[in-house]
Enzyme design. Structure first.
Site, PDB file in Angstrom:
ATOM      1  CB  CYS A 263     119.279  37.357  42.414  1.00  0.00           C
ATOM      2  SG  CYS A 263     121.070  37.489  42.446  1.00  0.00           S
TER       3      CYS A 263
ATOM      4  CG  ASP B 129      76.852  35.243  35.841  1.00  0.00           C
ATOM      5  OD1 ASP B 129      76.907  36.145  34.994  1.00  0.00           O
ATOM      6  OD2 ASP B 129      77.004  34.033  35.566  1.00  0.00           O
TER       7      ASP B 129
END
Length: 509
Positions: free
Chosen positions: A32, A447
């Site tokens: 399951c 950046d």
């Protein structure tokens, strides 16, 4: 996670862990998903498996109540950069179907026998079993979401014959294809219309889901190749053309926050059915649908600099890439210039891309191939000659096969392959790793937008500048910083920022 952590998760029926492991119960012979609504089994009867294929290999069948195959994939394949993680990324992209186990092993640098031994030890199943589980997942999605003929479903999922398809569905789900399709009708799954060139199906994901990823893709969309829209009711859509192993195709993804269940719906057009598993895998990677946003947000929220952003924007995603070579070109062109300027350059370059085989409004052509960029790039690209030379040189290397990289690489391999290229530096490698590999722990500290985002966020006294405290989720921290930097500013601040961005900048080497 150890046994008892997983056992507590299934006892709580925690949906966050669906797809991350599977619960097999010896007293029933079934496996399951963790959130299965059935009664929690006794601990002595439970065995946990990393993959559904491993549970099936151990003799268990899928639960008919929770259908464990109908879950988002595990985020482990992006977190793990070992052979098992790299292999799973390639298996999900359909490499075994196209090239067999030998082809997969060659891509990873191992013999087929050694690869089988590694995957069996790490994941509990060999490459063929893992590929079969992936095919079964694709088949189930098509059965419950579309009205496609069973034969078409079989071949679209990667099976070699209808008989093989029927046998696998019976073994995995203990149901016939007809019965499995009926489960979709009972659960209210809306099926796509019958059409020879298009199909529609829902993409499972873990909540929360931040639709800001559509905005990220929209501002970078190249006209004619990509199209993005936002409706008044908050519905977002993104579509594009792309090349797949057997041919070209186009797709669109629509997110409807006002619809019950907030479905994320994929419509694929003019796709060769054999390419469907690769398309599904790449779209899931593009929208980062296998991530665990609650776990990521909990980790990021411990950093006081990010806590407010996490509360405001839960479930942020790291956008992936549908074509590694294209992404490298985009990254190199976008270095040290604004997003708008990069989009303009890519639009100029796009005119040499071939026309789409089945054009639709807004999607008329393909992104140029490396060979087309190598041939025409010098004529169409503008800017510093050194950057143009770098882009063309990289395109030539990809076109000739001198440079090969993709989903089966890790960050170290990308560095070895990309850093020797002129015009490629650590930022480029990190950006490609984030988007092609889905690497979760990349922080682009140099950046410009990240630095601007840091200025907006609250200060973090005594905390590291590279956000190592939230490792291994620094790629998601980078996304939050980009989001913070993109927030509207007052007019005077915007004017100052525009002046800074228009100044000449050195080309990264």
């Amino acid at each position: 996670m150890d046994f008892w952590q997983r056992y507590r998760a299934i006892d709580a029926r925690d949906t966050r862990f669906d797809g991350q492991f599977f619960t097999a119960v010896s007293s029933t012979g079934i496996y399951c998903r963790p959130s299965c609504p059935a009664r929690t089994p006794k601990a002595e009867n439970v065995t946990f498996y990393e993959t559904s294929a491993a549970a099936h290999e151990a003799g268990y069948r899928a639960c008919k109540r929770c259908l464990p195959e109908a879950v988002p994939g595990t985020p482990a394949w992006n977190i793990r950069s070992d052979v098992a993680g790299r292999a799973m990324r390639l298996i999900n992209d359909g490499v075994i179907t196209r090239e067999g186990v030998d082809g997969l092993a060659q891509r990873l640098g191992y013999s087929a026998r050694q690869l089988n031994r590694i995957l069996s030890h790490e994941l509990g199943a060999g490459p063929l079993s893992l590929a079969r589980a992936s095919r079964a997942q694709t088949a189930r999605a098509l059965l419950v979401s579309t009205n496609m003929l069973f034969a078409d479903v079989a071949f679209a999922s990667g099976f070699n014959s209808v008989r093989q398809f029927n046998d696998t569905i019976g073994e995995v789900f203990a149901m016939t294809p007809t019965a499995l399709r009926a489960t979709g009708a009972r659960s209210g799954v809306r099926r796509g219309a019958v059409a020879p060139t298009a199909l529609t199906l829902n993409l499972p994901y873990r909540e929360p889901f931040d639709p800001g990823i559509f905005d990220f893709l929209a501002v970078r969309a190249v006209p004619g190749i990509e199209v993005a829209r936002t409706e008044a009711d908050g519905t977002r859509s993104y579509g594009r053309t792309l090349r797949l192993p057997r041919g070209s195709a186009s797709f669109s993804v629509v997110y409807s926050p006002s619809t019950p269940g907030k479905p994320l719906q994929l419509t694929a057009t003019a796709v060769d059915l054999h390419d469907l598993p690769a398309l599904l895998s790449r779209v899931r990677r593009l929208f980062d649908l296998d991530s665990d946003p609650q776990a990521i947000d909990e980790a990021l929220g411990t950093d006081p600099r990010l806590a407010g952003s996490i509360t405001a924007v839960p479930g942020i995603r790291v956008p992936g890439a549908v074509d590694p070579q294209e992404l490298l070109v985009r990254a190199m062109i976008g270095q040290q210039i604004t997003v708008a300027a990069a989009r303009t350059a890519l639009t100029q370059l796009s005119v040499v891309g071939s026309l789409a085989e089945t054009p639709t409004p807004g999607l008329e052509r393909q992104f140029p191939t490396p060979a087309e960029i190598a041939e025409h790039g010098r004529e169409l690209l503008r800017g510093p000659q050194r950057r143009i030379d770098s882009v063309v040189a990289a395109a030539e290397a990809m076109a000739t096969g001198a440079l090969e990289f993709g989903y089966g690489d890790d960050v170290a391999a990308l560095e070895r392959k990309l850093l020797p290229l002129p015009g490629v530096g650590p930022w480029t490698v990190g950006y490609v790793a984030m988007r092609v590999l889905g690497a979760p722990d990349v922080f682009l500290g140099n950046d410009a937008a990240v630095r601007n985002g840091l200025r907006v966020l609250p200060p973090g006294a005594g905390l590291s500048s590279d956000f190592r405290e939230v490792s291994p989720w620094r790629s998601y921290a980078t996304m939050h910083l980009w989001r913070a930097a993109a927030k509207p500013k007052d007019a005077s601040a915007e004017k100052r920022q525009d002046v800074r961005e228009d100044r000449p900048k050195p080309v990264r080497t």
